[in-house]
Write a protein that holds these residues in place. Sequence first.
Motif, PDB file in Angstrom:
ATOM      1  N   TYR A  63     -21.548  -6.713   5.609  1.00 53.77           N
ATOM      2  CA  TYR A  63     -20.647  -6.654   4.464  1.00 53.77           C
ATOM      3  C   TYR A  63     -19.848  -5.362   4.518  1.00 53.77           C
ATOM      4  O   TYR A  63     -20.411  -4.266   4.584  1.00 53.77           O
ATOM      5  N   VAL A  64     -18.526  -5.491   4.515  1.00 50.45           N
ATOM      6  CA  VAL A  64     -17.658  -4.330   4.373  1.00 50.45           C
ATOM      7  C   VAL A  64     -16.541  -4.708   3.414  1.00 50.45           C
ATOM      8  O   VAL A  64     -15.959  -5.782   3.496  1.00 50.45           O
ATOM      9  N   ARG A  65     -16.263  -3.833   2.482  1.00 47.76           N
ATOM     10  CA  ARG A  65     -15.335  -4.090   1.386  1.00 47.76           C
ATOM     11  C   ARG A  65     -13.931  -3.649   1.755  1.00 47.76           C
ATOM     12  O   ARG A  65     -13.739  -2.526   2.235  1.00 47.76           O
ATOM     13  N   ALA A  66     -12.940  -4.501   1.570  1.00 48.14           N
ATOM     14  CA  ALA A  66     -11.536  -4.146   1.778  1.00 48.14           C
ATOM     15  C   ALA A  66     -11.016  -3.497   0.507  1.00 48.14           C
ATOM     16  O   ALA A  66     -10.584  -4.175  -0.418  1.00 48.14           O
ATOM     17  N   ASN A  67     -11.073  -2.182   0.461  1.00 47.50           N
ATOM     18  CA  ASN A  67     -10.674  -1.498  -0.769  1.00 47.50           C
ATOM     19  C   ASN A  67      -9.837  -0.266  -0.467  1.00 47.50           C
ATOM     20  O   ASN A  67      -8.636  -0.268  -0.651  1.00 47.50           O
ATOM     21  N   SER A  68     -10.453   0.771   0.060  1.00 47.42           N
ATOM     22  CA  SER A  68      -9.718   2.016   0.292  1.00 47.42           C
ATOM     23  C   SER A  68      -9.217   2.143   1.718  1.00 47.42           C
ATOM     24  O   SER A  68      -8.424   3.023   2.016  1.00 47.42           O
ATOM     25  N   ARG A 352      -5.042 -12.081  -4.025  1.00 52.21           N
ATOM     26  CA  ARG A 352      -4.956 -10.624  -3.930  1.00 52.21           C
ATOM     27  C   ARG A 352      -3.622 -10.149  -3.362  1.00 52.21           C
ATOM     28  O   ARG A 352      -3.241 -10.514  -2.244  1.00 52.21           O
ATOM     29  N   PRO A 353      -2.895  -9.309  -4.094  1.00 50.78           N
ATOM     30  CA  PRO A 353      -1.630  -8.766  -3.582  1.00 50.78           C
ATOM     31  C   PRO A 353      -1.881  -7.712  -2.513  1.00 50.78           C
ATOM     32  O   PRO A 353      -2.936  -7.074  -2.476  1.00 50.78           O
ATOM     33  N   ALA A 354      -0.899  -7.505  -1.665  1.00 48.39           N
ATOM     34  CA  ALA A 354      -1.011  -6.481  -0.630  1.00 48.39           C
ATOM     35  C   ALA A 354      -1.053  -5.086  -1.222  1.00 48.39           C
ATOM     36  O   ALA A 354      -1.710  -4.190  -0.697  1.00 48.39           O
ATOM     37  N   GLY A 355      -0.354  -4.873  -2.321  1.00 49.51           N
ATOM     38  CA  GLY A 355      -0.259  -3.537  -2.893  1.00 49.51           C
ATOM     39  C   GLY A 355      -1.066  -3.335  -4.154  1.00 49.51           C
ATOM     40  O   GLY A 355      -0.711  -2.510  -4.993  1.00 49.51           O
ATOM     41  N   ARG A 356      -2.167  -4.059  -4.289  1.00 50.89           N
ATOM     42  CA  ARG A 356      -2.993  -3.909  -5.493  1.00 50.89           C
ATOM     43  C   ARG A 356      -3.630  -2.524  -5.558  1.00 50.89           C
ATOM     44  O   ARG A 356      -3.994  -1.937  -4.554  1.00 50.89           O
ATOM     45  N   GLN A 357      -3.773  -2.019  -6.777  1.00 47.68           N
ATOM     46  CA  GLN A 357      -4.432  -0.733  -6.961  1.00 47.68           C
ATOM     47  C   GLN A 357      -5.855  -0.776  -6.433  1.00 47.68           C
ATOM     48  O   GLN A 357      -6.543  -1.802  -6.508  1.00 47.68           O
ATOM     49  N   ASN A 411      -3.360   1.208   0.125  1.00 50.53           N
ATOM     50  CA  ASN A 411      -2.104   0.608  -0.331  1.00 50.53           C
ATOM     51  C   ASN A 411      -0.897   1.401   0.148  1.00 50.53           C
ATOM     52  O   ASN A 411       0.034   1.667  -0.608  1.00 50.53           O
ATOM     53  N   HIS A 412      -0.938   1.767   1.386  1.00 52.22           N
ATOM     54  CA  HIS A 412       0.103   2.577   2.003  1.00 52.22           C
ATOM     55  C   HIS A 412       0.616   1.790   3.203  1.00 52.22           C
ATOM     56  O   HIS A 412      -0.037   1.757   4.247  1.00 52.22           O
ATOM     57  N   HIS A 413       1.786   1.135   3.079  1.00 48.92           N
ATOM     58  CA  HIS A 413       2.215   0.244   4.147  1.00 48.92           C
ATOM     59  C   HIS A 413       3.688  -0.114   4.028  1.00 48.92           C
ATOM     60  O   HIS A 413       4.343   0.184   3.023  1.00 48.92           O
ATOM     61  N   TYR A 414       4.182  -0.774   5.076  1.00 52.42           N
ATOM     62  CA  TYR A 414       5.464  -1.477   5.054  1.00 52.42           C
ATOM     63  C   TYR A 414       5.183  -2.964   5.212  1.00 52.42           C
ATOM     64  O   TYR A 414       4.310  -3.366   5.997  1.00 52.42           O
ATOM     65  N   THR A 449      -0.042   3.575  -7.268  1.00 50.08           N
ATOM     66  CA  THR A 449       0.647   2.806  -6.236  1.00 50.08           C
ATOM     67  C   THR A 449       2.026   2.385  -6.736  1.00 50.08           C
ATOM     68  O   THR A 449       2.165   1.908  -7.859  1.00 50.08           O
ATOM     69  N   SER A 450       3.005   2.569  -5.878  1.00 47.49           N
ATOM     70  CA  SER A 450       4.367   2.145  -6.220  1.00 47.49           C
ATOM     71  C   SER A 450       4.969   1.388  -5.048  1.00 47.49           C
ATOM     72  O   SER A 450       4.622   1.629  -3.889  1.00 47.49           O
TER      73      SER A 450
END
Length: 536
Positions: A63-68, A352-357, A411-414, A449-450
């Motif tokens: 189990y690994v969480r996709a969060n930070s 789940r959005p790509a840029g969720r907090q 949440n840092h991406h293009y 996040t913006s």
Amino acid sequence: MVTVTNPIISGFYPDPSICRVDEDYYLVCSSFELYPGIPIFHSKDLANWELIGHALTVDNDFYVRANSYTGGVMAPTIRYHNGLFYIIVMNYSIEQNIIVTAEHPSGPWSTPHLLPDVPGIDASLFFDDDDKAYIIGTIEEDGKRYLYLNEFELAGMSCIGERHLIWDSALRNASAPEAPHLYKRGGYYYLVIAEGGTEYFHAVTVARSKVINGWYEGYAGNPILTHRHLGKQAAITNIGHADLVEATNGSWYAVMLGSRPVGGYYKNLGRETFLCPVTWEDDWPLLASETGKVESTYELDLPEFKVKSFDNPFIADFSNKTLAPELVFWGTPYQSFWTLENNALYLACLPRPAGRQMISLSEDAPDAQYHDNFAFIGCRQRHDSYEVETQLSFTPQDKEAAGLLILQGNNHHYRLEKVQENGLSFVQVVRCTTQIDVPIYRPHFKSYTSEEVLAKQEVARGNLSLKIVQNKQTIDFYVGTNTDSWSCILSGADGSVLGPSSLNGMTGVTLGMFATANGKESENKATFTTFAYQGK
């Protein structure tokens, strides 16, 4: 003779650990929140490496969480003893050190053994000549970090006896003494650690003792390897976190992490795996002794044995029933959001959005892993300049989006994505950035996040091709009706914002395909018929 070209494993493959069994070398790296966890490489000459599997998958309850993006699994150690391979590692998603075992590094690997009595980070294993096993790790006492040693019972996978503090660091009050590895040579036990933090001041230091659980004597010549004196404009920075191995001919080598900055002190490639020779002088190890720094190439007195390494270009084969081992998910893919059918990859538009907090670890729902996946599949960036492209068939509804993602983390991406508005289809470039006030593992965590749409172009319904071209720190985004017809919708985007230092992070960039319903339930899917990466 064989020529080693550094890095020996390029891209986001940090914290290497190595062991040798007869004429075979095996190496593992951290995987953080990428799935599958802990990539395993094999070599016979220390120069040519093949990815042969992963130690952590759903098959052994990983189990690994996709969060930070910077959490998860880090700093593994691989060792071999009496016919069995052992990997010990910290999984921050469950806040536990664990051990997995296997008869062969390609697997299958055992279900993780939880180690509640093994504190601290970067725990390592050592097997002595009398078959006794020991854990070496880090522990905080009275506001100071120490390296400790504890005898370990393999049958019960638990510590036994007294815990011994064996060293602190080479420098007085050194930052982040960690990554301990223990070796035995010529009547001495050698303790090799990292200190100075995993960024610019990173270093390798060593201490020794004739008694395994005694207080270790630091080497007067410490550090035995660092690049901090070379400056932030050096070709290779952040050298540290080393593990040593003796070759078949009696020579010694070290693998360690390092970074290749791009366009300044921006480490988009993350921390990669490097190698250098080790010599012994006055019963102390010296790393890269002739020049005092890790060089781009070395000639090793070992026979060359070529294996299948990473392909460049890498072209995903969606005709198979399984994904290529180079492809990764962000977090364990519990939800059934991907399939391989009809020579294509189908990604479901998950809510789940790509840029969720990000979510504070203290506020995370216990069962979040089962219903909070992000529909993303990609590969690590392995060159400072590259092209990545895909062919997409997707009819978005409402807020849905799908396309290509350059993911740094937090949440840092293009994003180069296809969307719809008022019945019309568009391709747009979105820059998503995050600021963090308090780290995610501390109380009162906050992040901001913006998102900004940098370019938008109407496209016809039907299939289209998407391409991202990065040259150093300049990124161009393209759309086309096929791979021979391209239109640049944005040129000159700043790639330096994808460096991890702006987030106080440690990860490299991952490039991939994604789909999202942006907060809603959806039955829609995006179809990707190609995915290709080519480094330059």
